[in-house]
Design an enzyme around this catalytic site. Structure first.
Site, short mmCIF file in Angstrom:
data_model
loop_
_atom_site.label_atom_id
_atom_site.label_comp_id
_atom_site.label_asym_id
_atom_site.label_seq_id
_atom_site.Cartn_x
_atom_site.Cartn_y
_atom_site.Cartn_z
N ASN A 9 0.80 -1.12 0.16
CA ASN A 9 -0.03 0.17 0.21
C ASN A 9 0.98 1.34 0.05
OD1 ASN A 9 -1.66 2.06 0.34
ND2 ASN A 9 -2.27 1.47 2.68
N LYS A 11 0.07 4.16 -0.23
CA LYS A 11 -0.54 5.30 0.33
C LYS A 11 -0.41 6.65 -0.56
CE LYS A 11 0.56 3.37 4.83
NZ LYS A 11 0.18 3.46 6.41
N HIS A 94 -9.49 0.79 4.98
CA HIS A 94 -8.12 1.25 5.51
C HIS A 94 -8.46 1.97 6.76
CE1 HIS A 94 -4.05 2.40 6.28
NE2 HIS A 94 -3.58 1.13 5.83
N GLU A 96 -6.60 4.56 7.98
CA GLU A 96 -6.51 5.82 7.54
C GLU A 96 -7.98 6.45 6.97
OE1 GLU A 96 -2.63 5.64 5.50
OE2 GLU A 96 -1.84 4.71 7.45
N GLU A 166 -5.07 -5.44 10.63
CA GLU A 166 -4.11 -4.13 10.69
C GLU A 166 -4.40 -3.42 12.02
OE1 GLU A 166 -2.12 -3.08 6.73
OE2 GLU A 166 -4.12 -1.94 7.13
N GLY A 172 2.23 1.89 10.71
CA GLY A 172 3.22 3.35 10.48
C GLY A 172 3.80 3.61 11.68
N SER A 213 3.58 -2.01 10.46
CA SER A 213 5.08 -2.08 10.48
C SER A 213 5.63 -3.37 10.27
CB SER A 213 5.25 -1.67 11.91
OG SER A 213 4.88 -0.36 12.45
C1 PEP Z 1 -0.78 -0.02 5.93
O1 PEP Z 1 -0.76 1.03 5.39
O2 PEP Z 1 -1.73 -0.84 5.51
C2 PEP Z 1 0.45 -0.40 6.71
C3 PEP Z 1 0.32 -1.46 7.29
O3 PEP Z 1 1.21 0.58 6.87
P1 PEP Z 1 2.95 0.22 7.74
O4 PEP Z 1 3.41 -1.11 7.11
O5 PEP Z 1 3.55 1.25 7.31
O6 PEP Z 1 2.65 0.09 9.12
#
Ligand code: PEP
Length: 251
Positions: A9, A11, A94, A96, A166, A172, A213
């Protein structure tokens, strides 16, 4: 046996030019890796160009969102048909988007139904916040998110989807969930809820990714867990070598 999948992703990162450079590095590395599906999800503006660049590779293309209406006066939005013309997958729900753009279980459900209607394969993201986690509400939250997002989704259509667990506090932040902890949530809550919404067979077959992460250094631990079928990767998907190493770990 569920086939592993690693999805990136990107983003709101990478211009069209930057996307081209990244894809040119990814294609030779990912094409060599067997037994794993690779999905990349660039920003909308880069989808068409990336689609051209990966057409002879094994990389699959995903978008990061869509709007559920087919067309019309929705300035700034992108319809399921527009996304479906170029991409195979779409990330929906997601955290976000839930946090900053008012996505709710209801709107995520509308998007999932609209995506499926045009043949897109949704990657449904679910996960609890830190506060919900600390209050011991993880199970309730992920079950509510699944029930809401999957309303009126047939078992056949569900079979085309993937789920990404997630935990919001791990995205992040560099604070990844433990591999055992993530596996436990996926097994005890996510697969269990899929079994009650659909069937034991659907729960056994659905691919569930961990996201939060994931890096080359910790990826292997997740992929060794029996209920984790891959990863949805944010930050580390922006570097070709890191994303390729994570995909190798999944193989
Ligand atoms: C994500 O945006 O779905 C995600 C898991 O981000 P990160 O790997 O940066 O934590």
């Amino acid at each position: 046996m569920r086939r592993a999948c690693v999805a990136g992703n990107w983003k709101m990162n990478n211009s069209v030019q930057e996307s081209i450079s990244l894809v040119k590095e990814l294609v030779p590395g990912l094409d060599k890796i067997e037994n794993v599906d690779s999905v990349i999800c660039p920003p909308f503006i880069a989808l068409a160009k990336v689609s051209d660049l990966i057409k002879d590779s094994k990389i699959e293309l995903g978008a990061q969102n869509l709007y559920w209406e087919e067309h019309g006066a929705y300035t700034g939005e992108v319809s399921p048909g527009m996304v479906g013309e170029i991409a195979e997958h779409v990330i929906l729900g997601h955290s976000e988007r839930r946090a900053y753009f008012q996505d709710t279980d209801e709107s995520v459900n509308k998007k999932i139904l609209a995506a499926l209607k045009v043949g897109l394969k949704p990657i449904l993201c679910i996960g609890e916040t830190l506060e919900e986690n600390e209050k011991g509400r993880t199970g309730d939250v992920v079950k509510r998110q699944l029930t809401g997002a999957l309303k009126n989704v047939s078992i056949e259509d569900f079979g085309k989807m993937m789920i990404a667990y997630e935990p919001v506090w791990a995205i992040g932040t560099g604070k990844a969930a433990t591999a055992e902890g993530a596996n436990q949530v996926i097994k005890e809550y996510v697969r269990d809820e899929v079994a009650s919404l659909y069937s034991d067979d659907a729960a056994e077959k659905v691919r569930i990714l961990y996201g939060g992460s994931v890096k080359p250094e910790n990826a292997r631990e997740y992929f060794q867990q029996p209920d984790i079928d891959g990863a949805l990767v944010g930050g580390a998907s922006l570097k070709a070598d890191a994303f390729i190493q994570i995909t190798e770990a999944a193989a």
